[in-house]
Scaffold this motif. Structure first.
Motif, PDB file in Angstrom:
ATOM      1  N   ILE A   8      38.836  30.713  47.112  1.00 51.74           N
ATOM      2  CA  ILE A   8      38.806  30.317  48.527  1.00 51.74           C
ATOM      3  C   ILE A   8      37.746  31.130  49.266  1.00 51.74           C
ATOM      4  O   ILE A   8      36.988  30.619  50.080  1.00 51.74           O
ATOM      5  CB  ILE A   8      40.189  30.503  49.185  1.00 51.74           C
ATOM      6  N   LEU A   9      37.687  32.409  48.901  1.00 50.86           N
ATOM      7  CA  LEU A   9      36.718  33.289  49.540  1.00 50.86           C
ATOM      8  C   LEU A   9      35.282  32.832  49.238  1.00 50.86           C
ATOM      9  O   LEU A   9      34.422  32.804  50.116  1.00 50.86           O
ATOM     10  CB  LEU A   9      36.952  34.712  49.030  1.00 50.86           C
ATOM     11  N   LYS A  10      35.057  32.449  47.968  1.00 51.65           N
ATOM     12  CA  LYS A  10      33.725  31.955  47.572  1.00 51.65           C
ATOM     13  C   LYS A  10      33.370  30.709  48.371  1.00 51.65           C
ATOM     14  O   LYS A  10      32.274  30.581  48.900  1.00 51.65           O
ATOM     15  CB  LYS A  10      33.740  31.584  46.082  1.00 51.65           C
ATOM     16  N   LYS A  57      29.807  38.669  57.866  1.00 52.76           N
ATOM     17  CA  LYS A  57      29.889  40.102  57.639  1.00 52.76           C
ATOM     18  C   LYS A  57      31.308  40.498  57.203  1.00 52.76           C
ATOM     19  O   LYS A  57      31.493  41.232  56.231  1.00 52.76           O
ATOM     20  CB  LYS A  57      29.506  40.831  58.936  1.00 52.76           C
ATOM     21  N   ILE A  58      32.278  39.972  57.895  1.00 48.71           N
ATOM     22  CA  ILE A  58      33.669  40.318  57.574  1.00 48.71           C
ATOM     23  C   ILE A  58      34.051  39.818  56.184  1.00 48.71           C
ATOM     24  O   ILE A  58      34.656  40.531  55.389  1.00 48.71           O
ATOM     25  CB  ILE A  58      34.608  39.706  58.624  1.00 48.71           C
ATOM     26  N   ILE A  62      35.513  42.229  53.215  1.00 41.63           N
ATOM     27  CA  ILE A  62      36.863  42.177  52.645  1.00 41.63           C
ATOM     28  C   ILE A  62      36.853  41.829  51.164  1.00 41.63           C
ATOM     29  O   ILE A  62      37.799  42.133  50.452  1.00 41.63           O
ATOM     30  CB  ILE A  62      37.779  41.193  53.406  1.00 41.63           C
ATOM     31  N   LYS A  63      35.770  41.202  50.717  1.00 41.58           N
ATOM     32  CA  LYS A  63      35.668  40.852  49.297  1.00 41.58           C
ATOM     33  C   LYS A  63      35.978  42.057  48.411  1.00 41.58           C
ATOM     34  O   LYS A  63      36.630  41.947  47.387  1.00 41.58           O
ATOM     35  CB  LYS A  63      34.253  40.338  49.016  1.00 41.58           C
ATOM     36  N   LYS A  77      46.874  42.027  49.038  1.00 38.00           N
ATOM     37  CA  LYS A  77      45.505  42.290  49.500  1.00 38.00           C
ATOM     38  C   LYS A  77      44.668  41.029  49.406  1.00 38.00           C
ATOM     39  O   LYS A  77      43.916  40.683  50.320  1.00 38.00           O
ATOM     40  CB  LYS A  77      44.869  43.391  48.650  1.00 38.00           C
ATOM     41  N   ALA A  78      44.828  40.336  48.272  1.00 33.65           N
ATOM     42  CA  ALA A  78      44.096  39.080  48.094  1.00 33.65           C
ATOM     43  C   ALA A  78      44.531  38.074  49.155  1.00 33.65           C
ATOM     44  O   ALA A  78      43.715  37.331  49.708  1.00 33.65           O
ATOM     45  CB  ALA A  78      44.352  38.524  46.701  1.00 33.65           C
ATOM     46  N   GLY A  79      45.842  38.077  49.449  1.00 29.67           N
ATOM     47  CA  GLY A  79      46.385  37.161  50.456  1.00 29.67           C
ATOM     48  C   GLY A  79      45.734  37.383  51.804  1.00 29.67           C
ATOM     49  O   GLY A  79      45.404  36.435  52.523  1.00 29.67           O
ATOM     50  N   ARG A  80      45.533  38.636  52.139  1.00 27.47           N
ATOM     51  CA  ARG A  80      44.889  38.952  53.423  1.00 27.47           C
ATOM     52  C   ARG A  80      43.496  38.313  53.472  1.00 27.47           C
ATOM     53  O   ARG A  80      43.104  37.726  54.481  1.00 27.47           O
ATOM     54  CB  ARG A  80      44.812  40.475  53.582  1.00 27.47           C
ATOM     55  N   CYS A  81      42.765  38.436  52.363  1.00 21.52           N
ATOM     56  CA  CYS A  81      41.425  37.825  52.304  1.00 21.52           C
ATOM     57  C   CYS A  81      41.499  36.316  52.476  1.00 21.52           C
ATOM     58  O   CYS A  81      40.660  35.706  53.149  1.00 21.52           O
ATOM     59  CB  CYS A  81      40.754  38.130  50.971  1.00 21.52           C
TER      60      CYS A  81
END
Ligand code: SF4
Ligand code: ZN
Length: 697
Positions: A8-10, A57-58, A62-63, A77-81
């Motif tokens: 999701i982050l990617k 930037k954020i 967080i990555k 932690k991953a959930g927060r990202c």
């Protein structure tokens, strides 16, 4: 969960990069109609995040926090990202404005809706919120699952194929039915940022208070997630985000359980029970035995003209409803029908209707009659396919063809009232006997008697003033969300939500001596103009856990009454005009103090005193005690046109009473100006009284 989060982050990263190529780093991103920019960023970061550049930037930063090792800590932690990433993905859909968004789904839930739901959440009409992801095994099961949540009054947010399943089953969904179709995947964030905002709106928590907000979510927000069907990595990622928000999950898949947080249950029926238990939600429902679905979820549903079977009252026929105290002789549950019922009335007709309810109880009092009668509206509206508007001899009822086909009769209105009166007023109601009258002559005869009773009641409340009573009442219902907020309700100052007046609070106390409405004596006056009493101060100090020392009920400037978050209007000081503006929740535009309702509301709520700003009920504007200390209605310099229209007859009356008969024409609105300088020009032209009154600063 961790792989899902990384994906999701990617995804978010590449969408953000693409947007930057197209619009540049400085391009602003925000959701419409909220005071909390991008709520996830707002809740968890101290810095303001308003541009795409900042989002990138954020996301980059967080990555780093994602760790491969599959522990619960790392999943959180991953959930927060995931929360940040999903918020970014969804916010980008608004980059060109709301109209460019896919309108099939509800999308972002605006602040004002959360406020509107606030009262229902605190009083238990909506006992909780369910977020449903994925899809059930069959369409039928989807329908059943939603129905049983609706009948319990739970607000449902849907994300995934269950939306299509419900469409296929012909189930109506939408905001007014409290079933909200959010979208297919990362749109889940709209349910989560809704839940997070309750902490900001009602809990008085501020930007970046991550720890407190997560704590608040756990303790106070009655929300749970039901995660259905086979899952892909993406869903696991979203589940991690949910867990980070401290929201429990029940899934129908076999998973490794986390006690109290993440449970597997294949049986949908048991699933609901488990979810409610995990989220600490208690439901009070009595089964109302009528042929159509019944529950608070159907309260806001409209019956459209083309779907009407019969229409009653509302100028089309004579209709009224009346509740009065009965004697011990009445028979509980007896429903008499005088005249014809729906099975003998042709479609499209407009029958007359009289509903007379007699209530007996040892603790019943005459004063409770109007309080209980006013609830008929909520009660009857809970039946699916029945629309009920207004009260007394002004009622307007529509019954849909669908309800009629299901077998609904006017007699069922009796069943509803009998059941709900027992349920909601169990402490004071022993017997309820009902007459449903459709016989024209009889209705015409009985309405004369009813009108006599309405008039007597009006006389009685007219004479009810703050001076004429020795006790005010508190309301602390909203403490479940705003833990330090207390409403003090007086005959001339309604609770700020508009839903609880002095008589309601008094009745509330009789019904439940340990409930949210407590008597507050007013023996020792400190300042009568400001509306300050020693006993009121003592009460508020205690009930606000020492947060509030003094409260002046009639002042907006000195020790003003606090606000939880569900106020109907905000009164705000405009120094340039030496007066106040009022803005109501329905008004979405800019105001002369430079902020919209939702932005303004962000600084007024949460149970804190903000001199110059108070949240009030619409009715309170018409009260003789309305900001009495500052000079009352004469100080009002601006309000939205629609609010002016809504209150016009009564405002005019009040204006005459204070010898300012033209006051209404002197009060500006958005069609005149939304800027303080222009406002002052207008006020001087009109010779508005505020300009010649004592300076407030
Ligand atoms: Fe909340 Fe005040 Fe309304 Fe009670 S009266 S429900 S505390 S806003
Ligand atoms: Zn409230």
């Amino acid at each position: 969960m961790i792989t899902g989060a990384t994906n999701i982050l990617k995804n978010a990263g590449s969408l953000v990069n693409k947007a930057i190529e197209e619009y540049g780093e400085e391009k602003g991103v925000e959701y419409p109609n909220t005071a909390y920019d991008l709520p996830v960023f707002y809740a968890f970061l101290e810095d303001k995040v308003k541009t795409i550049g900042k989002i990138r930037k954020i996301l980059e930063e967080i990555k780093e926090s994602i760790k491969e090792e599959p522990t619960y800590e790392n999943a959180l932690k991953a959930g927060r990202c995931v929360l940040f990433a999903a918020e970014a993905i969804e916010a980008l859909k608004y980059i060109e404005g709301e109209e460019h968004r896919d309108a099939e789904y509800t999308g972002f839930i605006p602040d004002d809706l959360i406020r509107r739901l606030g009262l229902s959440l605190v009083d238990g009409t909506i006992p909780g919120i369910a977020v449903i992801l994925g899809k059930t095994r069959t369409g039928k099961e989807a329908k059943k699952l939603i129905r049983s949540l609706q009948e319990r009054g739970i607000l449902c947010c849907l994300c995934g194929d269950i939306i299509d399943q419900l469409h296929e089953e012909g189930v109506n969904i939408g905001l007014d039915l409290r079933v909200i179709p959010l979208g297919k995947s990362t749109e889940t964030i709209h349910a989560l940022n809704f839940a997070l905002r309750t902490a900001l709106i009602f809990g008085g928590l501020k930007r970046g208070m991550e720890k407190e907000i997560r704590e608040y979510m756990k303790e106070r927000v009655p929300v749970f997630v039901i995660s259905l069907g086979e899952k892909e990595d993406m869903r696991y990622g979203i589940e991690a985000g949910v867990l980070f928000c401290n929201i429990p999950i029940v899934t129908d898949q076999e998973e490794e359980e986390i006690e109290g947080r993440y449970i597997s249950e294949k049986d949908y029926k048991k699933m609901i029970h488990k979810a409610l238990e995990l989220a600490g939600i208690k439901i009070k429902v009595a089964k109302i035995d009528i042929p159509v679905p019944f529950g608070s979820a159907f309260e806001g549903e409209r019956v459209r003209k083309n779907d009407v079977f019969v229409e009653i009252g509302g100028g089309r026929s004579i209709a009224f409803e009346l509740l009065k105290m009965g004697t011990e002789e009445i028979e509980d549950g007896k429903i008499d029908l005088i005249g014809k019922d729906l099975n003998e009335i042709p479609e499209g007709s407009t029958p007359d209707l009289g509903v007379i309810v007699e209530v007996y109880g040892e603790k019943m009092e005459k004063d409770f009659e109007p309080v209980m009668e006013r609830r008929f509206h909520d009660f009857v509206n809970c039946a699916s396919g029945i629309m009920h508007v207004a009260q007394r001899d002004l009622i307007w009822i529509r019954i849909s063809k669908e309800a009629r086909e299901a077998g609904f009769l006017l007699r069922d209105i009796g069943t509803i009232l009998h059941g709900k009166l027992h349920q909601e007023f169990s402490e004071i109601v022993d017997k309820v006997q009902i007459k449903i009258i459709t016989d024209k002559e009889r209705v015409e005869k009985e309405i004369i008697e009813a009108r006599k009773i309405y008039r007597e009641r009006e006389e009685k409340t007219k004479n009810l003033t703050d001076e004429s009573v020795d006790t005010f009442y508190s309301c602390t219902l909203c403490q479940s969300f705003a833990p330090d907020h207390v409403c003090i309700i007086t005959p001339e100052r309604t609770g700020l939500c508009g839903g609880v007046n002095w008589m309601d609070a008094k009745t509330g106390y009789r019904i439940n001596k340990n409930g949210p409405n407590q008597p507050v004596r007013k023996d020792t006056v400190i300042d009568i103009e400001k509306g300050e009493w020693k006993e009121v101060n003592e009460f508020v100090r205690e009930a606000s856990h020492g947060k509030i020392e003094r409260v002046c009920l009639y002042s907006a400037m000195e020790n003003p009454h606090t606000s939880c978050g569900c106020f109907e209007c905000i009164v705000a000081f405009i120094p340039e005009a030496n007066g106040f503006m009022i803005v109501n929740r329905e008004f979405g535009g800019k105001t002369p103090c430079g902020m919209s309702f939702s932005t303004l509301a962000g600084s007024v709520g949460g149970g804190v005193q903000v001199p110059g700003f108070i949240g009030v009920a619409k009715r309170y504007i018409l009260s003789k005690k309305f900001i009495l200390k500052e000079g009352g209605l004469k100080r009002i310099v601006w309000m939205p046109k629609s609010l002016k229209e809504e209150l016009k007859p009564e405002l005019k009356k009040r204006a005459e009473e204070i010898s300012e008969p033209d006051l209404l024409e002197k009060i500006a609105d958005e069609t005149i100006c939304t800027d303080p300088e222009e406002l002052v020009v207008f006020l001087s032209e009109k010779n508005h009284p505020s300009l010649s009154m004592e300076m407030m600063l």
